[in-house]
Design a protein around this motif. Structure first.
Motif, PDB file in Angstrom:
ATOM      1  N   GLY A 118       0.777  -1.231   0.000  1.00 41.16           N
ATOM      2  CA  GLY A 118       0.000   0.000   0.000  1.00 41.16           C
ATOM      3  C   GLY A 118       0.807   1.278   0.000  1.00 41.16           C
ATOM      4  N   VAL A 119       2.145   1.167  -0.067  1.00 46.22           N
ATOM      5  CA  VAL A 119       3.017   2.336  -0.020  1.00 46.22           C
ATOM      6  C   VAL A 119       3.518   2.660  -1.430  1.00 46.22           C
ATOM      7  CG1 VAL A 119       5.185   3.259   0.889  1.00 46.22           C
ATOM      8  CG2 VAL A 119       3.745   1.792   2.332  1.00 46.22           C
ATOM      9  N   ASN A 178      16.580   9.163   0.480  1.00 46.99           N
ATOM     10  CA  ASN A 178      16.549   8.936   1.925  1.00 46.99           C
ATOM     11  C   ASN A 178      15.288   8.197   2.358  1.00 46.99           C
ATOM     12  OD1 ASN A 178      19.030  10.183   2.347  1.00 46.99           O
ATOM     13  ND2 ASN A 178      18.117  12.203   2.731  1.00 46.99           N
ATOM     14  N   GLN A 179      14.160   8.591   1.798  1.00 49.27           N
ATOM     15  CA  GLN A 179      12.916   7.917   2.125  1.00 49.27           C
ATOM     16  C   GLN A 179      12.961   6.451   1.682  1.00 49.27           C
ATOM     17  OE1 GLN A 179      10.411  10.668  -0.075  1.00 49.27           O
ATOM     18  NE2 GLN A 179       9.489  11.467   1.818  1.00 49.27           N
ATOM     19  N   MET A 180      13.531   6.218   0.511  1.00 50.90           N
ATOM     20  CA  MET A 180      13.617   4.857  -0.013  1.00 50.90           C
ATOM     21  C   MET A 180      14.491   3.984   0.882  1.00 50.90           C
ATOM     22  SD  MET A 180      12.497   2.966  -2.548  1.00 50.90           S
ATOM     23  CE  MET A 180      12.268   3.895  -4.073  1.00 50.90           C
ATOM     24  N   ALA A 181      15.647   4.511   1.313  1.00 52.94           N
ATOM     25  CA  ALA A 181      16.556   3.734   2.150  1.00 52.94           C
ATOM     26  C   ALA A 181      15.909   3.386   3.488  1.00 52.94           C
ATOM     27  CB  ALA A 181      17.846   4.508   2.367  1.00 52.94           C
ATOM     28  N   TRP A 212      12.622   3.208   4.156  1.00 48.47           N
ATOM     29  CA  TRP A 212      11.543   2.248   3.906  1.00 48.47           C
ATOM     30  C   TRP A 212      12.095   0.856   3.654  1.00 48.47           C
ATOM     31  CZ3 TRP A 212      11.182  -0.480  -0.707  1.00 48.47           C
ATOM     32  CH2 TRP A 212      10.083  -1.352  -0.797  1.00 48.47           C
ATOM     33  N   ARG A 213      13.111   0.755   2.809  1.00 48.64           N
ATOM     34  CA  ARG A 213      13.656  -0.559   2.432  1.00 48.64           C
ATOM     35  C   ARG A 213      14.204  -1.293   3.654  1.00 48.64           C
ATOM     36  NH1 ARG A 213      16.443   0.962  -1.742  1.00 48.64           N
ATOM     37  NH2 ARG A 213      18.307   1.438  -0.524  1.00 48.64           N
ATOM     38  N   GLY A 214      14.866  -0.563   4.550  1.00 50.05           N
ATOM     39  CA  GLY A 214      15.443  -1.204   5.715  1.00 50.05           C
ATOM     40  C   GLY A 214      14.408  -1.845   6.621  1.00 50.05           C
ATOM     41  N   LYS A 215      13.204  -1.317   6.627  1.00 54.94           N
ATOM     42  CA  LYS A 215      12.157  -1.836   7.503  1.00 54.94           C
ATOM     43  C   LYS A 215      11.222  -2.816   6.801  1.00 54.94           C
ATOM     44  CE  LYS A 215      11.924   2.338  10.393  1.00 54.94           C
ATOM     45  NZ  LYS A 215      11.069   3.459  10.859  1.00 54.94           N
ATOM     46  N   ALA A 216      10.995  -2.625   5.522  1.00 52.55           N
ATOM     47  CA  ALA A 216       9.898  -3.322   4.849  1.00 52.55           C
ATOM     48  C   ALA A 216      10.323  -4.472   3.959  1.00 52.55           C
ATOM     49  CB  ALA A 216       9.090  -2.321   4.011  1.00 52.55           C
TER      50      ALA A 216
END
Length: 251
Positions: A91-92, A100-103, A105-109
């Motif tokens: 859903g994101v 920065n937002q991508m890094a 998000w990727r680390g958590k998701a």
């Protein structure tokens, strides 16, 4: 069960014209196109890819070298930027993110497993596993060593935790990389030829680990050249010239 050709293309085309993604969708790609420019000459690696993947699926991406497999998985993992289209993960709308937002998000998701492990050579195995935890602060600092050691125990590497990666075999390094990909308990794992650098026995062990992750509720999207392994996933996507030409549910 009979093969269902072009299932992803049809489903995603319908989704693109309908309401926002349902709770059952983990991945949704809409008209994803990636064009590279080399020497002023454009090359389209992905050509209007549409794809829907639901939670708990084990998806294998197959195709010849240069077909666009790795580019597709890099798009899903947020490792490359699309030229046009939309990418929604759980859903994101990750196609709207900056670096920065991508890094973050990727680390958590998402957990990423590469063919050549990409463990940092100057850190111990357990320190490599803790890196995503340190970056995203999902777990309390005091809990991270215990969580990392438990993950290494799950991949039968607890006894190697305080060694440097160079002292491990290729199969052990890949198992350590899988433990690292699970550090923040992401719902989605993507893997690019995770068994491509391993002998057949070790490849079987690594693949069995992926099967256990799917059985526990994870979703996995994996690029593979191994036809035998491709028959053991729940769904295969055949990519040719940047397009999904066949989407088959494996019996």
């Amino acid at each position: 069960m009979a093969p269902q050709q072009n299932r992803a293309v049809t489903t995603s085309a319908q989704v693109a014209r309908s309401a926002p993604a349902s709770s059952r969708e983990l991945i949704r790609l809409i008209d994803v196109t990636k064009t590279y420019h080399s020497g002023g000459v454009p090359f389209t690696a992905l050509d209007k890819i549409n794809l829907v993947v639901n939670p708990g699926e084990f998806v294998g991406i197959i195709g010849k070298s240069g077909s666009g497999k790795t580019t597709l998985i890099n798009m899903i993992a947020g490792l490359d930027h699309l030229t046009s289209g939309e990418i929604w993960i759980d859903g994101v709308p990750i196609h709207t993110f900056n670096e920065n937002q991508m890094a973050t998000w990727r680390g958590k998701a998402i957990g990423v497993v590469f063919q050549f492990f990409q463990l940092l050579p100057t850190l111990t195995v357990i320190e490599n596993v803790m890196l995503p935890m340190d970056f995203c602060s999902v777990h309390r600092r005091e809990d991270r060593p215990t969580i990392a050691l438990d993950l290494l125990d799950q991949v039968e590497l607890a006894d190697q935790a305080y060694k440097l990666p160079a002292s491990l075999s290729g199969g052990q390094q890949q198992r350590a990389a899988i433990a690292r990909s699970l550090a923040n308990d992401p719902p989605l794992l993507v893997a690019d030829e995770p068994t491509g650098n391993l002998d057949s026995k070790t490849a079987e062990q690594v693949f069995a680990m992926f099967e256990r992750q799917v059985a526990s509720g994870k979703t996995i999207v994996m690029v593979t050249h191994d036809n035998d392994l491709a028959t053991r996933v729940s769904r295969t996507l055949h990519v040719v010239d940047g397009r999904i030409i066949d989407d088959t549910l494996v019996p």
